[in-house]
Design an enzyme around this catalytic site. Structure first.
Site, PDB file in Angstrom:
ATOM      1  CD  GLU A  20      -3.075  -0.941   0.246  1.00 46.96           C
ATOM      2  OE1 GLU A  20      -3.097   0.095  -0.448  1.00 46.96           O
ATOM      3  OE2 GLU A  20      -3.934  -1.841   0.154  1.00 46.96           O
ATOM      4  NE  ARG A  71      -3.937   4.402  -0.169  1.00 48.66           N
ATOM      5  CZ  ARG A  71      -4.533   3.225  -0.355  1.00 48.66           C
ATOM      6  NH1 ARG A  71      -3.784   2.153  -0.574  1.00 48.66           N
ATOM      7  NH2 ARG A  71      -5.850   3.122  -0.332  1.00 48.66           N
ATOM      8  CG  ASP A 127      -5.812  -6.908  -6.989  1.00 50.23           C
ATOM      9  OD1 ASP A 127      -5.066  -7.433  -6.150  1.00 50.23           O
ATOM     10  OD2 ASP A 127      -6.268  -5.764  -6.834  1.00 50.23           O
ATOM     11  CD  GLU A 145     -11.115  -1.597  -7.860  1.00 44.37           C
ATOM     12  OE1 GLU A 145     -10.192  -1.549  -7.024  1.00 44.37           O
ATOM     13  OE2 GLU A 145     -12.291  -1.205  -7.615  1.00 44.37           O
ATOM     14  CB  THR A 191      -2.429  -1.316  -8.888  1.00 49.21           C
ATOM     15  OG1 THR A 191      -3.675  -1.986  -8.775  1.00 49.21           O
ATOM     16  CG2 THR A 191      -1.819  -1.083  -7.514  1.00 49.21           C
TER      17      THR A 191
END
Length: 621
Positions: free
Chosen positions: A193, A197, A329, A525, A611
């Protein structure tokens, strides 16, 4: 004739020289220079000139806190990014014809509505949660679930720049330059994460603006994250003890990790190595790729990696659940994106993508039975079980869809164009259609987090059209009862009335057999894949699709301060919750804005999105 010619040419030459001199004096490493390039230049097809970095501490600062931490397990030899000229890869974006005046006016009106929604959120964040991770959109407070390093601010940097909000971008960039990664509000930091980010956010903002302060912050975040790789086998500690690492304590990778969290660092780490010329990050992520690549064909569902792996022992084959959705994913999403980012110089990513998609197409994608008999696809998890007689692993699909897995349509559209695989484009369209169908089928206009559906019956040998999937009301109601736990009672004479009671109680739209998680948490998404499909096909009908999605989301999630997640989208008035994750402004609204932009703004032929929707410069010839 000579005097006349001199009267024209010499003044022009003098003006040109003066213009060049002024540019040189302006110092093109400053934000002011890049601000003058204008809104469309932020991501257009304008040739990219990387600014010259004159401050050595931007690229290399050995006095930085995380650089001074002693290394217990140094790398003997770093792998460098391949040398050579990037390849001329196939064009990703479709050719867009010139739009007429009325279409342009409508598009710009919609784009402005998205920008207005973003600015409401940004203004509230600036006023009530400045330098905190997230704004709480009902109470007007703040919270810090991502380390207290201003996640929303960093996630929004590139959105500000793309929207041409350069004054706000400059203010945010100045604040971001002072973020310190020497302390954290969390005892345990999620490396994945943090990478998507913060590292992704800084790199994208740098790539768009050329501001060296943002490259420095990317390098500082990268130095911190690199410390998580200081383990005996150089596999990272994905749920990282920040304090222990900061104190220089010994570290070891866990014996369990989600494959998405360990296998989805390559895009950001590679871009950081390319931007700084420092091979450490590329070397670190390629070691993980080597392990994934070596074991891809040896899992219980060859071609796919399971959702959990063992980085401590380097074993990525033991688990029996396989999915393109949650927990797995982005490890698949990054395969074609790495091929694009690297300009074709890392061909193993294409091979890994093609092997993975061959398996997913065969096992994970399925067609649900729906009332309008639409030819759509859903992607679900597959579980394997060993056959006691043969010892072989038998796969079985779980008929549950996820909002999160809607990214898969965009992934296949990118791979289909990038690798000239038209069959992947067909699967991409049907997967996107499946997500759009689900949005439209729910009365609120938003897809829930997870949902179950009944599959189409297998085609009979006498069928003239194997694409046919007639709606069967009785079969649907029996499936509803089975999902509700009725078991064999689903075949009793009163099944229809009992199913109707379940359908009313759980507010199930026709076609859905269960909705285990009815939330909508401002996810990106679905619009992400609608955007990628639009850019790769030029299908203008997708503009109306996107607007319907945006209108429904805005209508139900808008609060006095910003936008809020929803607890249950199955009702007419979905209840709001006091949560607005940073990806709402960093991803969802960015994709909606780009949907209604000129196609050359952040062209997919020049950029690749991580992503977290942070656009990074591709290597191009």
């Amino acid at each position: 004739m000579l005097p006349l010619r001199r009267r024209i040419v010499l003044p022009l030459a003098m003006l040109l020289s003066l213009f060049v001199l002024l540019l040189l004096k302006s110092d093109n490493t400053t934000p002011g220079f890049w601000k003058q390039l204008g809104k469309q230049d932020a991501g257009s097809s304008r040739p990219y000139s990387k600014p010259v970095i004159t401050d050595p501490t931007v690229l290399n600062d050995d006095s930085y806190f995380w650089r001074k931490r002693p290394t217990r397990h140094p790398v003997a030899s770093l792998r460098s990014f391949p040398t050579g000229k990037p390849l001329a890869l196939p064009k990703v974006q479709a050719s867009f014809p010139k739009e007429n005046a009325s279409d342009k006016q409508l598009r710009l009106q919609r784009q402005k509505a998205v920008e207005t929604a973003f600015m409401r959120c940004w203004t509230s964040y600036s006023k009530h949660a400045w330098l905190q991770d997230e704004l709480t959109p009902l109470s007007g407070g703040a919270r810090n679930p991502f380390g207290g390093w201003a996640a929303t601010l960093v996630d929004s940097l590139d959105t500000l720049h793309i929207m041409g909000l350069h004054g706000e971008f400059e203010r945010a960039a100045a604040a971001a330059a002072n973020i310190s990664f020497e302390t954290s509000s969390l005892e345990q930091v999620n490396v994945f994460e943090t990478t998507i980010r913060y590292l992704g956010g800084f790199l994208a903002a740098y790539d768009l603006s050329g501001d060296p302060r943002l490259l420095k912050k990317a390098r500082e975040a990268g130095d911190m994250l690199y410390a998580a790789f200081d383990t005996p086998n150089r596999m990272p500690v994905t749920r990282w003890d920040f304090g222990k690492a900061a104190a220089g304590g010994p570290q070891e990778a866990a014996d369990w990790a989600l494959v998405a969290e360990i296998g989805s660092l390559c895009v950001e780490f590679t871009r950081l190595s390319l931007a700084t010329g420092d091979a450490r990050w590329f070397d670190a992520s390629e070691r993980i790729t080597d392990a994934l690549r070596a074991q891809q064909g040896r899992t219980q569902l060859p071609g796919l990696w399971p959702i959990s792996v063992n980085p401590r022992d380097g074993v990525f084959t033991a688990d029996n659940t396989f999915s393109l959705g949650a927990m797995a994913d982005s490890v698949f999403e990054y395969l074609p994106k790495m091929a694009a980012l690297a300009g074709g110089l890392l061909p193993h990513y294409r091979a890994m993508y093609e092997d993975a998609m061959a398996t997913a197409i065969r096992h994970n994608f399925w067609r649900p039975m729906v009332p309008d008999e639409a030819d759509i696809l859903i992607s679900s998890s597959v579980h394997t079980a060993r056959d006691g007689a043969t010892g072989a692993f038998t796969p079985s699909v779980e008929r549950v869809g996820q909002h999160l897995v809607c990214f898969a349509g965009g992934m296949l559209a990118l791979g289909g164009r990038l690798f000239r695989k038209p069959e992947h484009m067909e699967y991409a369209k049907k997967l996107v259609d499946g997500c759009v169908w689900t949005y439209r089928a729910v009365p609120s206009g938003m897809m829930p987090e997870t949902f179950a559906m009944a599959p189409c019956p297998p085609p009979s040998s006498s069928a003239t059209d194997d694409r046919a999937c007639p709606w069967d009301e009785a079969a649907w109601k029996r499936a509803v009862l089975r999902e509700a736990g009725a078991g064999e009672d689903a075949d009793a004479d009163d099944f229809a009335s009992r199913a109707d009671a379940v359908i009313r109680e759980r507010r199930l739209p026709r076609g859905f057999t269960a909705i285990p998680d009815a939330r909508y948490i401002l996810r990106p998404e679905a619009i992400e894949s609608v955007f990628v499909l639009y850019r790769t096909t030029g299908d203008r009908a997708l503009l109306d699709t996107a607007w319907d999605m945006f209108s429904a989301i805005q209508r139900h999630t808008e609060t006095a301060y910003a936008n809020a997640a929803l607890a249950d989208v199955t009702g007419a008035t979905p209840p709001q919750t006091d949560s607005m994750e940073s990806f709402w402004m960093g991803e969802t609204l960015k994709y909606f804005y780009l949907m209604f932009s000129e196609p050359n703004l952040v062209s997919l032929d020049e950029w690749v999105f991580n992503t977290e929707a942070h656009p990074l410069r591709r290597l191009v010839p």
